[in-house]
Design a protein around this motif. Structure first.
Motif, mmCIF file in Angstrom:
data_model
loop_
_atom_site.group_PDB
_atom_site.id
_atom_site.type_symbol
_atom_site.label_atom_id
_atom_site.label_comp_id
_atom_site.label_asym_id
_atom_site.label_seq_id
_atom_site.Cartn_x
_atom_site.Cartn_y
_atom_site.Cartn_z
ATOM 1 N N LEU A 5 51.404 20.149 47.755
ATOM 2 C CA LEU A 5 50.497 20.041 46.606
ATOM 3 C C LEU A 5 49.037 20.017 47.044
ATOM 4 C CD1 LEU A 5 52.490 17.469 44.433
ATOM 5 C CD2 LEU A 5 52.084 19.891 43.891
ATOM 6 N N ALA A 6 48.793 19.394 48.200
ATOM 7 C CA ALA A 6 47.411 19.269 48.685
ATOM 8 C C ALA A 6 46.893 20.552 49.326
ATOM 9 C CB ALA A 6 47.322 18.122 49.691
ATOM 10 N N THR A 7 47.804 21.401 49.802
ATOM 11 C CA THR A 7 47.368 22.591 50.551
ATOM 12 C C THR A 7 47.652 23.907 49.831
ATOM 13 O OG1 THR A 7 49.491 22.667 51.745
ATOM 14 C CG2 THR A 7 47.698 21.415 52.757
ATOM 15 N N LYS A 8 48.197 23.846 48.633
ATOM 16 C CA LYS A 8 48.491 25.082 47.898
ATOM 17 C C LYS A 8 47.209 25.824 47.564
ATOM 18 C CE LYS A 8 48.346 23.220 43.211
ATOM 19 N NZ LYS A 8 47.265 24.129 42.748
ATOM 20 N N LYS A 9 47.347 27.110 47.318
ATOM 21 C CA LYS A 9 46.193 27.907 46.906
ATOM 22 C C LYS A 9 45.852 27.604 45.448
ATOM 23 C CE LYS A 9 47.254 31.668 50.113
ATOM 24 N NZ LYS A 9 47.571 33.109 50.261
ATOM 25 N N GLU A 10 44.602 27.824 45.081
ATOM 26 C CA GLU A 10 44.157 27.539 43.709
ATOM 27 C C GLU A 10 44.936 28.368 42.693
ATOM 28 O OE1 GLU A 10 39.995 27.803 43.056
ATOM 29 O OE2 GLU A 10 39.470 26.375 44.648
ATOM 30 N N SER A 11 45.383 29.535 43.120
ATOM 31 C CA SER A 11 46.101 30.429 42.196
ATOM 32 C C SER A 11 47.576 30.056 42.052
ATOM 33 C CB SER A 11 45.991 31.871 42.689
ATOM 34 O OG SER A 11 46.568 31.986 43.992
ATOM 35 N N GLN A 12 48.029 29.038 42.781
ATOM 36 C CA GLN A 12 49.436 28.662 42.770
ATOM 37 C C GLN A 12 49.680 27.392 41.969
ATOM 38 O OE1 GLN A 12 50.021 28.394 47.043
ATOM 39 N NE2 GLN A 12 50.873 30.459 47.163
ATOM 40 N N LYS A 13 50.721 27.411 41.162
ATOM 41 C CA LYS A 13 51.177 26.222 40.463
ATOM 42 C C LYS A 13 52.578 25.885 40.969
ATOM 43 C CE LYS A 13 52.327 24.273 35.939
ATOM 44 N NZ LYS A 13 52.401 24.495 34.465
ATOM 45 N N LEU A 14 52.731 24.690 41.548
ATOM 46 C CA LEU A 14 54.009 24.297 42.127
ATOM 47 C C LEU A 14 54.787 23.405 41.167
ATOM 48 C CD1 LEU A 14 53.005 23.415 45.820
ATOM 49 C CD2 LEU A 14 53.316 25.661 44.751
ATOM 50 N N ILE A 15 56.047 23.746 40.950
ATOM 51 C CA ILE A 15 56.967 22.898 40.192
ATOM 52 C C ILE A 15 58.050 22.462 41.174
ATOM 53 C CG2 ILE A 15 58.601 22.780 38.266
ATOM 54 C CD1 ILE A 15 56.982 25.069 36.960
ATOM 55 N N ILE A 16 58.063 21.169 41.503
ATOM 56 C CA ILE A 16 58.915 20.686 42.578
ATOM 57 C C ILE A 16 60.010 19.758 42.050
ATOM 58 C CG2 ILE A 16 58.981 19.444 44.780
ATOM 59 C CD1 ILE A 16 56.041 20.197 45.184
ATOM 60 N N ASP A 17 61.260 20.125 42.308
ATOM 61 C CA ASP A 17 62.410 19.259 42.030
ATOM 62 C C ASP A 17 62.885 18.676 43.354
ATOM 63 O OD1 ASP A 17 62.381 19.843 39.322
ATOM 64 O OD2 ASP A 17 63.792 21.513 39.528
ATOM 65 N N ILE A 18 63.417 17.454 43.286
ATOM 66 C CA ILE A 18 63.897 16.822 44.518
ATOM 67 C C ILE A 18 65.349 16.368 44.348
ATOM 68 C CG2 ILE A 18 61.600 16.086 45.237
ATOM 69 C CD1 ILE A 18 62.292 13.269 44.286
ATOM 70 N N ALA A 19 66.073 16.403 45.470
ATOM 71 C CA ALA A 19 67.466 15.930 45.492
ATOM 72 C C ALA A 19 67.676 15.198 46.802
ATOM 73 C CB ALA A 19 68.431 17.100 45.377
ATOM 74 N N THR A 20 68.427 14.096 46.743
ATOM 75 C CA THR A 20 68.651 13.296 47.952
ATOM 76 C C THR A 20 70.101 13.336 48.428
ATOM 77 O OG1 THR A 20 68.962 11.301 46.611
ATOM 78 C CG2 THR A 20 66.740 11.733 47.441
ATOM 79 N N ASN A 21 70.928 14.166 47.786
ATOM 80 C CA ASN A 21 72.301 14.350 48.255
ATOM 81 C C ASN A 21 72.809 15.699 47.752
ATOM 82 O OD1 ASN A 21 73.540 13.943 45.552
ATOM 83 N ND2 ASN A 21 72.885 11.814 45.837
ATOM 84 N N CYS A 22 73.986 16.106 48.235
ATOM 85 C CA CYS A 22 74.533 17.418 47.886
ATOM 86 C C CYS A 22 74.820 17.550 46.390
ATOM 87 C CB CYS A 22 75.803 17.682 48.689
ATOM 88 S SG CYS A 22 75.518 18.055 50.442
ATOM 89 N N ASP A 23 75.325 16.486 45.772
ATOM 90 C CA ASP A 23 75.660 16.554 44.346
ATOM 91 C C ASP A 23 74.420 16.799 43.494
ATOM 92 O OD1 ASP A 23 78.454 16.197 44.537
ATOM 93 O OD2 ASP A 23 78.215 14.039 44.756
ATOM 94 N N GLU A 24 73.361 16.056 43.766
ATOM 95 C CA GLU A 24 72.113 16.249 43.006
ATOM 96 C C GLU A 24 71.570 17.653 43.202
ATOM 97 O OE1 GLU A 24 70.501 11.612 43.330
ATOM 98 O OE2 GLU A 24 69.386 13.236 44.262
ATOM 99 N N SER A 25 71.606 18.127 44.455
ATOM 100 C CA SER A 25 71.098 19.461 44.759
ATOM 101 C C SER A 25 71.906 20.535 44.031
ATOM 102 C CB SER A 25 71.136 19.689 46.274
ATOM 103 O OG SER A 25 70.471 20.883 46.621
ATOM 104 N N LEU A 26 73.238 20.425 44.063
ATOM 105 C CA LEU A 26 74.096 21.397 43.392
ATOM 106 C C LEU A 26 73.850 21.439 41.882
ATOM 107 C CD1 LEU A 26 77.481 20.846 45.248
ATOM 108 C CD2 LEU A 26 76.261 23.020 45.073
ATOM 109 N N GLU A 27 73.672 20.265 41.298
ATOM 110 C CA GLU A 27 73.408 20.199 39.856
ATOM 111 C C GLU A 27 72.131 20.957 39.504
ATOM 112 O OE1 GLU A 27 72.774 16.873 36.292
ATOM 113 O OE2 GLU A 27 73.351 16.229 38.316
#
Length: 227
Positions: A26-48
């Protein structure tokens, strides 16, 4: 100028590490970029999250997968490597970045051969600058491999020795002092196949029949195994 919307999935079982990666991007992205970040802490969350994005037709632009992850509740997915393979089967639109603490030559070659990730980072190599550079390279000029990964690849390529993935795996298991019958079981091959492949490996590395100690030493010297 229209913004470039970049959907990211970060999967790591250490929330503080994810937070650090997220803040860096988020701190180093280009001005033209908008980041949408999802996070998962295990395989089940990631798969969902992966399945939801696919069902909505909103594929992730980049997925970061830590290799060492707790398995899914059904036991089908045992690592970040399994998650990456799943994404690869579902879509080629998503770029994959693999992250690991380990620098074992066999594992690194195996992941490159099976997944062909757009990014591959050893965690001990990562600085904020390295992660920022890796992210932009993965988006626009992949692949990006961190220093340790590049060194391992170069050593084996410069050896000019042809060792396929199965034989590389056998070398790795020999280095772990596994017996032929156990190697056969691990790789789902016949005992005679293992014996033939070991004989071929000794021919490749110019080692006398029966001399497994020298075989492993030479494999290490050429970078196929870690010292």
């Amino acid at each position: 100028m229209a913004q470039e919307i970049i959907k990211i999935l970060m999967t790591d079982d250490h929330p503080m590490i994810i937070e650090g990666y997220q803040n860096t991007l988020l701190a180093t992205k280009k001005e033209s970029q908008k980041l949408i970040i999802d996070i998962a802490t295990n395989c089940d969350e990631s798969l969902e999250l992966i399945n939801k994005s696919i069902s909505l037709g909103e594929h992730y632009t980049v997925c970061f997968f830590d290799i060492s992850m707790p398995p899914s509740s059904d036991g089908e997915f045992k690592s970040g490597e399994d998650l990456a393979l799943y994404v690869r089967k579902k879509t080629r639109r998503t770029k994959i970045v693999m992250l690991t603490m380990f620098d074992e030559s066999y594992r690194i070659h195996s992941i490159i051969n099976n997944i062909d990730p757009e990014g591959f980072l050893i965690k001990s190599d990562i600085t904020s600058r390295e992660l920022a550079s890796a992210f932009q390279a993965v988006l626009h000029n992949p692949p990006f491999y961190s220093g340790t990964v590049n060194q391992i690849i170069k050593r084996t390529r410069f050896s000019n020795l042809e060792v396929d993935e199965v034989n590389h795996h056998i070398l790795y298991l020999i280095s772990k002092s596994m017996k032929n019958k156990d190697i056969a079981k691990e790789l789902n091959l016949s005992l005679s196949s293992i014996e033939k492949k070991k004989k071929l490996l000794k021919e490749i590395f110019k080692v006398e029949e029966g001399d497994e100690k020298t075989l492993i030493e030479k494999a290490k010297g050429y970078g196929f195994l870690n010292n």
